[in-house]
Scaffold this active site. Structure first.
Site, short mmCIF file in Angstrom:
data_model
loop_
_atom_site.label_atom_id
_atom_site.label_comp_id
_atom_site.label_asym_id
_atom_site.label_seq_id
_atom_site.Cartn_x
_atom_site.Cartn_y
_atom_site.Cartn_z
N TRP B 328 14.18 61.81 57.23
CA TRP B 328 14.24 62.71 56.05
C TRP B 328 14.78 64.08 56.46
O TRP B 328 15.49 64.74 55.69
CB TRP B 328 12.83 62.85 55.47
CG TRP B 328 12.70 63.89 54.40
CD1 TRP B 328 12.93 63.73 53.06
CD2 TRP B 328 12.33 65.27 54.57
NE1 TRP B 328 12.73 64.92 52.39
CE2 TRP B 328 12.35 65.88 53.29
CE3 TRP B 328 11.97 66.04 55.67
CZ2 TRP B 328 12.04 67.22 53.10
CZ3 TRP B 328 11.66 67.38 55.47
CH2 TRP B 328 11.69 67.95 54.19
N HIS B 329 14.49 64.49 57.70
CA HIS B 329 14.92 65.81 58.15
C HIS B 329 16.44 65.91 58.31
O HIS B 329 16.99 67.01 58.22
CB HIS B 329 14.26 66.17 59.50
CG HIS B 329 12.81 66.48 59.38
ND1 HIS B 329 11.85 65.51 59.46
CD2 HIS B 329 12.15 67.63 59.15
CE1 HIS B 329 10.66 66.07 59.31
NE2 HIS B 329 10.81 67.35 59.11
N GLY B 330 17.08 64.81 58.57
CA GLY B 330 18.54 64.89 58.70
C GLY B 330 19.13 63.67 59.36
O GLY B 330 18.41 62.82 59.91
N PHE B 491 17.39 70.88 55.69
CA PHE B 491 16.88 69.50 55.57
C PHE B 491 16.90 69.01 54.13
O PHE B 491 17.24 69.70 53.24
CB PHE B 491 15.45 69.43 56.11
CG PHE B 491 15.36 69.84 57.56
CD1 PHE B 491 16.43 69.63 58.42
CD2 PHE B 491 14.24 70.45 58.06
CE1 PHE B 491 16.37 70.03 59.75
CE2 PHE B 491 14.15 70.84 59.38
CZ PHE B 491 15.22 70.63 60.23
#
Lengths: 285, 491
Positions: B328-330, B491
């Site tokens: 989800w962060h990247g 993000f």
């Protein structure tokens, strides 16, 4: 809501006064503090303050940040070499103030690389390192029309006098324009103007002015065709005497000797100091 | 528009003044918040405002359709459409290049020839936050937890509410949406608390996080880690752990504080995670809004699906959930590995629960907590190093050189010279920063039972005001006002 707004305004007013008081105190005695704790440009206020006091020497050293690595301002009162970000007008004002407070000064040594000596006004650091610190009432008489017009481009310039504005860390303005900090590796208009003023100032006060170069990366020899444009400009402006021995004093070091392309590694400081000392002696002869 | 900018301070004061002039009409206040929120977001890129608007229309419509339909299958289809559109947009902007380039690498690895020039896509700020916020709306309607709203303006203001649109907290419709339908009042105590929280947030962001960033960027940015002392690398990792906490929790504090001044209560996003004594506990206290989102909408359904698999019913959902949280962060393997390691560690903690309980009974509480905290922090710093590294190769190099160069001491590196640029870091800055960090954690420790780190106040106004001024003066003289973006904006 009324209670909230009145308390908020009271809080802001007291806070503003407290900050004004603290900033005023710091501005008055900047050398009491260790510059390392503050923003990078804080040292500018320290060298300005030092220029107004007794320097206990007949020689004054000015110069860029590499010269500042060699002659650290905190080591001796007569070392005001600190950064090229204060530009040539900054060097001039430091010298003018120091001469006023120290009639014993017999010589001024300006150590600046051939690149930094010609810095243009329009630089990323100009606002924090030159405009804000040097915008003082007592310096106004040193402002030429050209310099004043450049400063006037920044709105609210009259506020620059106040300590809280000077120390405000969030008001930095990027003064740079497209291009390199020193286009064509020559003296910029502002640099040339104030170098001539510095020369005149020294002449009027019977002070010998010597220009020496700080170490620079050897790649610049080919990049600038051995400073061809700068040499031509010096000749054209009739500054050969002032620059006598300047190019000979350049110490070229390999790329690996630099931390970031400009500043030299600690281990080269003593070697560079000895090199400058030698050239200083040659220039004196 | 960044919270730590002059523009925001002007914007905030203007909107605040007009907002409370309209205090008798919450609908007009909603219109103002809607316009202000789009202006706030559009300041960064007005083009991407349309994306949020589109997302709002889609979920508003689908929410109504899901609710009105009786047929379970059709409800599911509508929900699927919501998933496809929201994840489609997110996937395109955030993960498209990653998946394609990884697929090309795989094809080349198998001996075939394939080329691809990546698309130059700009990641819309806050996309991961508002996508998950709108998704929770349709999921909750589908599950029958909430009813949809007919007021599109209120719904779209809920999606783009400016204090939390770019980096959360990711609000649930059940908490935030109803607040748009009632009159808001500004009580003095709440406003004071909001201001305290904003001030604390700014302190954490500007004095701590951005000062840490000077060191962290210097250390992580110097890619030849084999030349760097292992101790410096450890300091870099610890400072990044502090930076990311101060940055993100600082943002959350400002967002929650600003919302309070407009009469809204946002959920708590951080609950002093660095005092946790296990990784499981850290995740209950770290980025609560997103970790609880994944717990409710992913981990629980997965657990239900695997419920007959014995111990695996715990382990598989945990590892999957946290790997996805990492992702989800990247779009980078570093984030995936970060999440995966957390999933594995938490699985170990779950499986060893009984054994640990037995050990706990035999040793003093302080020792148990101390050891637990040390292990937790070790795992956390280890994983945030991977998280911060630009790629896995650099992450491995960083970690390997911590061990290899542990006893290599180059004094120049410690005093801001040598390979690190003397202009950025120096010992005095290190001393000042260390003092501020200790101060921050000490104050937060005193406030650990409260909802934020600076809530506790004295009965004497003079004490409180002195504390506020001390923070402001610290910010003024020791803060880094270079307007660094908040880390989680990316993000």
């Amino acid at each position: 809501m009324k209670r909230l707004i009145s308390k908020y305004l009271l809080f802001l007013s007291i806070g503003f006064l407290v900050l004004c008081g603290i900033c005023g105190g710091i501005m008055k005695y900047p050398n009491v503090f260790d510059a390392g704790y503050f923003n990078r440009w804080f040292s500018t206020y320290q060298v300005i303050s030092r220029s107004n006091h007794n320097i206990d020497s007949d020689t004054l050293y000015l110069g860029d940040s590499v010269a500042g690595q060699i002659y650290r301002p905190e080591e001796r009162k007569n070392y005001l070499a600190y950064t090229a970000a204060i530009l040539m007008p900054g060097y001039y004002m430091l010298a003018a103030n120091a001469i006023k407070s120290n009639p014993n000064i017999k010589s001024i040594v300006l150590i600046s690389g051939p690149l930094t000596i010609g810095y243009e006004f329009e630089q990323y650091t100009t606002y924090s390192y030159f405009i804000k610190p040097f915008y003082l009432k007592k310096n106004f008489l040193y402002f030429t029309k050209n310099l004043q017009s450049k400063i006037d481009q920044y709105t609210y310039s009259s506020f620059f006098q106040y300590p809280i504005v000077k120390l405000a860390p969030f008001s930095d303005i990027d003064c740079s324009k497209d291009g390199t900090p020193n286009n064509n590796y020559m003296l910029s208009d502002i640099s040339l103007e104030y170098l001539i003023k510095l020369q005149q100032l020294c002449k009027e006060n019977n002070i010998e002015l010597r220009l020496l170069s700080a170490p620079i990366m050897d790649t610049y020899i080919s990049k600038t065709n051995d400073w061809q444009h700068l040499r031509q400009q010096i000749k054209k402006e009739g500054l050969e005497n002032l620059f006598k021995g300047f190019f000979e004093s350049i110490k070229y070091l390999e790329e690996e000797s630099f931390i970031d392309g400009f500043h030299i590694e600690t281990k080269y400081i003593n070697e560079s100091k000895a090199h400058l000392k030698k050239h200083l002696q040659i220039a004196t002869k | 528009m960044l919270f730590n900018s002059i523009e925001f301070i002007i914007f905030f004061h203007l909107i605040f003044a007009v907002y409370w002039l309209l205090k008798n009409n919450y609908k007009q206040q909603n219109v103002l918040l809607f316009l202000a929120s789009y202006f706030f977001y559009g300041w960064w890129s007005w083009k991407f405002s349309f994306l949020i608007f589109f997302s709002s229309i889609v979920d508003y419509t689908l929410g109504l359709l899901i609710y009105k339909t009786e047929d379970r299958k059709i409800k599911k289809r509508y929900l699927l459409v919501s998933f496809l559109i929201n994840f489609g947009i997110l996937g395109f902007f955030k993960y498209f290049n990653f998946f394609i380039s990884e697929a090309i690498s795989l094809i080349n690895l198998l001996g075939f020839q394939a080329n691809y020039t990546s698309l130059s896509l700009i990641l819309p700020i806050g996309i991961s936050f508002y996508t998950f916020q709108t998704l929770s709306y349709t999921i909750d309607i589908y599950k029958g937890h909430i009813k949809p709203t007919n007021d599109f303006l209120a719904f779209s203001t809920f999606v783009c509410f400016f204090p939390q649109i770019v980096a959360g907290p990711v609000e649930r419709a059940s908490n935030l949406l109803p607040q748009f339908f009632r009159e808001r009042h500004l009580k003095y105590e709440e406003a004071k608390e909001g201001c305290q929280q904003i001030l604390w947030g700014f302190f954490k962001k500007i004095a701590i996080a951005d000062s840490c960033a000077l060191f962290v960027n210097d250390i992580f940015g110097y890619h030849n880690y084999d030349e760097v002392s292992g101790i410096i690398l450890i300091i870099g990792g610890i400072l990044f752990a502090i930076q990311i906490y101060a940055d993100f929790s600082g943002y959350s504090d400002i967002a929650i504080g600003v919302a309070k001044l407009f009469g809204f209560q946002l959920m708590q996003n951080f609950n002093f995670p660095y005092y946790a004594t296990s990784t499981t506990e850290i995740w209950r206290k770290w980025h609560i809004s997103i970790s609880s989102w994944f717990r409710d909408y992913l981990n629980k359904p997965l657990f239900f699906y695997f419920r007959h698999w014995g111990n695996y019913s715990l382990v598989i959902p945990l590892i999957l959930t946290f790997t996805i949280i990492g992702f989800w962060h990247g779009a980078n393997w570093t984030f995936i590995v970060y999440g995966l390691i957390h999933g594995i560690v938490m699985s170990i903690e779950v499986l060893s629960k009984k054994t640990r309980k037995k050990i706990r009974k035999k040793i003093p509480k302080w020792l148990n907590s101390g050891v637990g905290w040390l292990i937790t922090m070790f795992v956390w710093v280890f994983t945030v190093i991977i998280f911060r590294a630009e790629n896995m190769t650099l992450a491995v190099s960083y970690l390997v050189n911590i061990v290899d160069n542990l006893f290599f001491i180059d004094i120049d590196q410690f005093v801001g010279r040598g390979i690190f640029t003397a202009v950025n870091i120096n010992p005095q800055k290190g001393v000042a920063l260390t003092t501020l960090i200790v101060l921050m954690f000490f104050i937060e420790w005193l406030n650990r039972k409260h909802t934020f780190g600076f809530k506790k106040s004295s009965n004497l106004a003079v004490v409180n005001w002195t504390a506020y001024y001390a923070l402001i003066i610290t910010l003024f003289f020791f803060g880094e006002f270079n307007q660094q973006e908040f880390i989680y904006f990316h993000f």
